[in-house]
Design an enzyme around this catalytic site. Structure first.
Site, PDB file in Angstrom:
ATOM      1  N   ASN A 271       0.858  -1.188   0.000  1.00  0.00           N
ATOM      2  CA  ASN A 271       0.000   0.000   0.000  1.00  0.00           C
ATOM      3  C   ASN A 271       0.890   1.231   0.000  1.00  0.00           C
ATOM      4  O   ASN A 271       1.978   1.231   0.588  1.00  0.00           O
ATOM      5  CB  ASN A 271      -0.907   0.056   1.236  1.00  0.00           C
ATOM      6  CG  ASN A 271      -1.903   1.208   1.140  1.00  0.00           C
ATOM      7  OD1 ASN A 271      -2.822   1.169   0.320  1.00  0.00           O
ATOM      8  ND2 ASN A 271      -1.702   2.252   1.924  1.00  0.00           N
TER       9      ASN A 271
ATOM     10  N   TYR B 189       0.120  10.283   4.024  1.00  0.00           N
ATOM     11  CA  TYR B 189      -0.314  10.589   5.387  1.00  0.00           C
ATOM     12  C   TYR B 189       0.739  11.498   6.013  1.00  0.00           C
ATOM     13  O   TYR B 189       1.907  11.120   6.081  1.00  0.00           O
ATOM     14  CB  TYR B 189      -0.427   9.323   6.248  1.00  0.00           C
ATOM     15  CG  TYR B 189      -0.985   8.096   5.544  1.00  0.00           C
ATOM     16  CD1 TYR B 189      -2.289   8.077   5.043  1.00  0.00           C
ATOM     17  CD2 TYR B 189      -0.205   6.953   5.395  1.00  0.00           C
ATOM     18  CE1 TYR B 189      -2.791   6.939   4.414  1.00  0.00           C
ATOM     19  CE2 TYR B 189      -0.704   5.819   4.777  1.00  0.00           C
ATOM     20  CZ  TYR B 189      -1.999   5.810   4.282  1.00  0.00           C
ATOM     21  OH  TYR B 189      -2.474   4.679   3.662  1.00  0.00           O
ATOM     22  N   ARG B 190       0.322  12.648   6.489  1.00  0.00           N
ATOM     23  CA  ARG B 190       1.289  13.615   7.032  1.00  0.00           C
ATOM     24  C   ARG B 190       2.037  13.039   8.232  1.00  0.00           C
ATOM     25  O   ARG B 190       1.528  12.142   8.930  1.00  0.00           O
ATOM     26  CB  ARG B 190       0.556  14.875   7.447  1.00  0.00           C
ATOM     27  CG  ARG B 190      -0.312  14.619   8.669  1.00  0.00           C
ATOM     28  CD  ARG B 190      -0.673  15.903   9.381  1.00  0.00           C
ATOM     29  NE  ARG B 190      -1.353  15.625  10.612  1.00  0.00           N
ATOM     30  CZ  ARG B 190      -2.641  15.898  10.833  1.00  0.00           C
ATOM     31  NH1 ARG B 190      -3.392  16.452   9.914  1.00  0.00           N
ATOM     32  NH2 ARG B 190      -3.175  15.618  12.009  1.00  0.00           N
TER      33      ARG B 190
ATOM     34  N   TRP C 162      -1.976   7.975   9.705  1.00  0.00           N
ATOM     35  CA  TRP C 162      -2.913   7.294   8.807  1.00  0.00           C
ATOM     36  C   TRP C 162      -4.231   7.157   9.554  1.00  0.00           C
ATOM     37  O   TRP C 162      -4.306   6.649  10.663  1.00  0.00           O
ATOM     38  CB  TRP C 162      -2.383   5.951   8.332  1.00  0.00           C
ATOM     39  CG  TRP C 162      -1.709   5.077   9.352  1.00  0.00           C
ATOM     40  CD1 TRP C 162      -2.129   4.792  10.618  1.00  0.00           C
ATOM     41  CD2 TRP C 162      -0.473   4.378   9.169  1.00  0.00           C
ATOM     42  NE1 TRP C 162      -1.239   3.962  11.227  1.00  0.00           N
ATOM     43  CE2 TRP C 162      -0.208   3.677  10.359  1.00  0.00           C
ATOM     44  CE3 TRP C 162       0.420   4.256   8.096  1.00  0.00           C
ATOM     45  CZ2 TRP C 162       0.918   2.882  10.525  1.00  0.00           C
ATOM     46  CZ3 TRP C 162       1.542   3.465   8.281  1.00  0.00           C
ATOM     47  CH2 TRP C 162       1.772   2.794   9.483  1.00  0.00           C
TER      48      TRP C 162
ATOM     49  N   GLY D 144      -5.423   2.504   4.155  1.00  0.00           N
ATOM     50  CA  GLY D 144      -4.644   1.287   3.907  1.00  0.00           C
ATOM     51  C   GLY D 144      -3.522   1.053   4.910  1.00  0.00           C
ATOM     52  O   GLY D 144      -3.376  -0.051   5.447  1.00  0.00           O
TER      53      GLY D 144
ATOM     54  N   GLU E  35      -0.949   1.040  -5.785  1.00  0.00           N
ATOM     55  CA  GLU E  35      -0.817   2.424  -6.243  1.00  0.00           C
ATOM     56  C   GLU E  35       0.294   2.557  -7.279  1.00  0.00           C
ATOM     57  O   GLU E  35       0.248   3.429  -8.145  1.00  0.00           O
ATOM     58  CB  GLU E  35      -0.510   3.370  -5.067  1.00  0.00           C
ATOM     59  CG  GLU E  35      -1.697   3.728  -4.189  1.00  0.00           C
ATOM     60  CD  GLU E  35      -2.070   2.663  -3.171  1.00  0.00           C
ATOM     61  OE1 GLU E  35      -1.337   1.654  -3.056  1.00  0.00           O
ATOM     62  OE2 GLU E  35      -3.104   2.828  -2.496  1.00  0.00           O
TER      63      GLU E  35
ATOM     64  N   ASP F  13      -5.318  22.038   9.291  1.00  0.00           N
ATOM     65  CA  ASP F  13      -5.623  21.020   8.283  1.00  0.00           C
ATOM     66  C   ASP F  13      -6.360  21.588   7.076  1.00  0.00           C
ATOM     67  O   ASP F  13      -6.698  22.764   7.030  1.00  0.00           O
ATOM     68  CB  ASP F  13      -6.426  19.879   8.934  1.00  0.00           C
ATOM     69  CG  ASP F  13      -5.929  18.528   8.469  1.00  0.00           C
ATOM     70  OD1 ASP F  13      -5.745  18.373   7.258  1.00  0.00           O
ATOM     71  OD2 ASP F  13      -5.738  17.635   9.311  1.00  0.00           O
TER      72      ASP F  13
END
Ligand SMILES: Cc1cc2nc3c(=O)[nH]c(=O)nc-3n(C[C@H](O)[C@H](O)[C@H](O)COP(=O)(O)O)c2cc1C
Length: 480
Positions: A168, A172-173, A186, A191, A232, A281
């Site tokens: 996967n 994700y920061r 995440w 994922g 991906e 965000d």
């Protein structure tokens, strides 16, 4: 021809006047963010900060912050093309005879051409640091005043399912705690989190590799809402029409794009949590602090003259809106494959993608609008959509003025509002319970007798064609 790497894309942007270099020393703590905010909001270029304070590596922001740059990144004239191309591949291949079988072969062959290719080395290995690797050399940004610290904002996070080995990659920061530790943000539905949950169940560490800066198709793919277990990197190969070259990591059993600028290798220990955030965000609010797994860096590899790309999210529009708009266009044909009655869909930028979807449908039977709402609430990441507005097929969902006009006129709130409960995006802050709460559907279609509407639905006002033609013809005469 696919971009070889991020720098080839940057060179193209520069050639087209879509990237500006800033030579002055600029602080990665808030200053870059404020410059970026002003530039994005006026539709400005990508920004190449040559001299971020405290780092010898340049920082590049706003790479994808316009429709034009998004199209250039994915090498299309129109983002809708990609979804149409994708459908070609997904059309069922059920050959019934030899001729059909032969016909199907080139398609399978083309798909095989996009599978990632494993290579023995690559530019991301130019420098390798296994002994005391440090994140402090990079110009990692603090983007808003009340952020919990610096955050890596464009990381491609690679993990493998501890049971199946399926890869996967998600964006994700990562909240930087110190030189070799970060948070791993995440969300529970994603994922990477699924792999970590499995690893915890097995009492095992989850190996993680983070690539920063690759060619645009790879970077975009890490944000794409692909079905679980669809690689991906295969998707990126499909987008760039050429396989992604992957290279083995030094200290973990994972592969990363060989053309990456920077690679962080490491692991997340089972059951280890630490407070992550706050972070300004993409909703335009600070996301609430919460406990997240911790990423320990065991090795850093990078190019000698590595580029550090980052994004700054905040009140829309920001760069991520264009990545998300690409997703809207790319995945619409796929959604329509399951719900062919959908004509168009708009995830308005101000709706921050999980707050609102406006969908036009070719209404065919009573309650059809509700069927589409329920279907979307059951579909991948669309299921987090807090408000879904359904309109008839003749409504231009891309025109908010028309949509509001239709809602206002066509809705009886007592009858046309659907309230359901279910999972919500983790960034949702209005629900009582995190990631769970109410969702609203608004049926703004014309109502039918078969739906119990016994009055006459009024006709819309439209000028007759002959008068329009007459006025067209005489326009100059009126002296305007
Ligand atoms: C700039 C940017 C930052 C993101 N940050 C996060 C994040 O911190 N956590 C998260 O779960 N999703 C984040 N996302 C969304 C995920 O990348 C997206 O949902 C993706 O489809 C996840 O991949 P997955 O389904 O393989 O987990 C971010 C997206 C973008 C464009």
């Amino acid at each position: 021809m696919a971009y070889k790497d991020l720098r080839e894309f940057i060179a193209l942007l520069e050639k087209k006047g879509l990237l500006e270099r800033i030579k002055a020393e600029v602080d990665p703590i808030l200053e870059i963010a404020e410059i970026n905010d002003r530039i994005v909001k006026e539709g400005g270029p990508a920004l190449f900060f040559e001299n971020p304070k405290g780092s010898k590596f340049p920082c590049i922001v706003n790479l994808f912050g316009s429709y034009e740059r998004m199209r250039l990144g994915l090498e299309v004239e129109n983002l809708d093309e990609i979804g149409v191309r994708m459908l070609e591949f997904l059309e069922p291949v059920i050959p019934t005879n030899l001729i059909e079988k032969l016909k199907a072969l080139p398609k399978l062959k083309r798909l095989a051409d996009f599978l990632p290719k494993y290579v023995s080395s690559g530019p991301c290995k130019e420098l390798i640091y296994k002994n005391k690797p440090s994140l402090s050399v990079f110009p990692i940004l603090k983007t808003w005043p009340e952020d919990g610290g610096r955050f890596i904002t464009l990381p491609m996070v690679f993990t493998k399912d501890p049971e199946t080995g399926i890869r996967n990659c998600g964006m994700y920061r990562m909240h930087v705690y110190d030189e070799e530790t970060t948070g791993m943000h995440w969300h529970m539905h994603k994922g990477g989190a699924g792999h970590y949950r499995k690893a915890e169940r097995l009492g095992k560490r989850l190996e993680v590799a983070v690539a920063i800066g690759s060619d645009p198709a790879v970077m975009y793919s890490s944000t794409a809402p692909l079905p679980e277990d669809v690689d991906e990197m295969l998707f990126a190969g499909f987008l760039r029409k050429s396989p992604v070259e992957l290279v083995k990591c030094e200290t973990v059993d994972l592969e990363v794009p060989a053309n990456s600028e920077i690679v962080l290798e490491g692991y997340c220990e089972p059951h280890e949590r630490r407070i992550e955030g706050p972070f300004g965000d993409h909703t335009g609010y600070y996301s609430v602090q919460d406990e997240y797994p911790v990423f320990h860096v065991t090795c850093i590899t990078h190019r000698k003259d590595a580029l550090y790309p980052a994004t700054i999210v905040g009140k829309p529009p920001m760069e991520d809106c264009y990545l998300a708009k690409a997703t809207e266009r790319i995945f619409l044909p796929l959604i329509r494959k399951q719900l062919p009655e959908i004509v168009d869909m708009n995830l308005p930028i101000e709706g921050v993608f999980h707050n609102m979807a406006v969908v036009s449908i070719d209404k065919r039977y009573p309650g059809h609008a509700r069927r589409v709402m329920y279907a979307l609430w059951g579909l991948g990441q669309m299921s987090f959509t807090k408000m879904i507005v359904i309109v008839d097929k003749d409504v231009d969902v891309q025109n908010p003025s028309e949509v509001i006009w239709r809602i206002g006129n066509n809705v009886d709130p007592k009858r046309d509002i659907v309230i359901v409960e279910g999972p919500l995006d983790v960034l949702e802050h209005a629900s009582d319970i995190p990631a769970y709460g109410g969702k609203m559907g608004i049926d703004a279609t014309r109502k039918w007798k078969s739906e119990g509407f016994m009055r006459e639905w009024p006709k819309e006002i439209v000028m007759s064609e002959d008068i329009k033609r007459l006025v067209d013809k005489r326009w100059k005469e009126y002296g305007f």
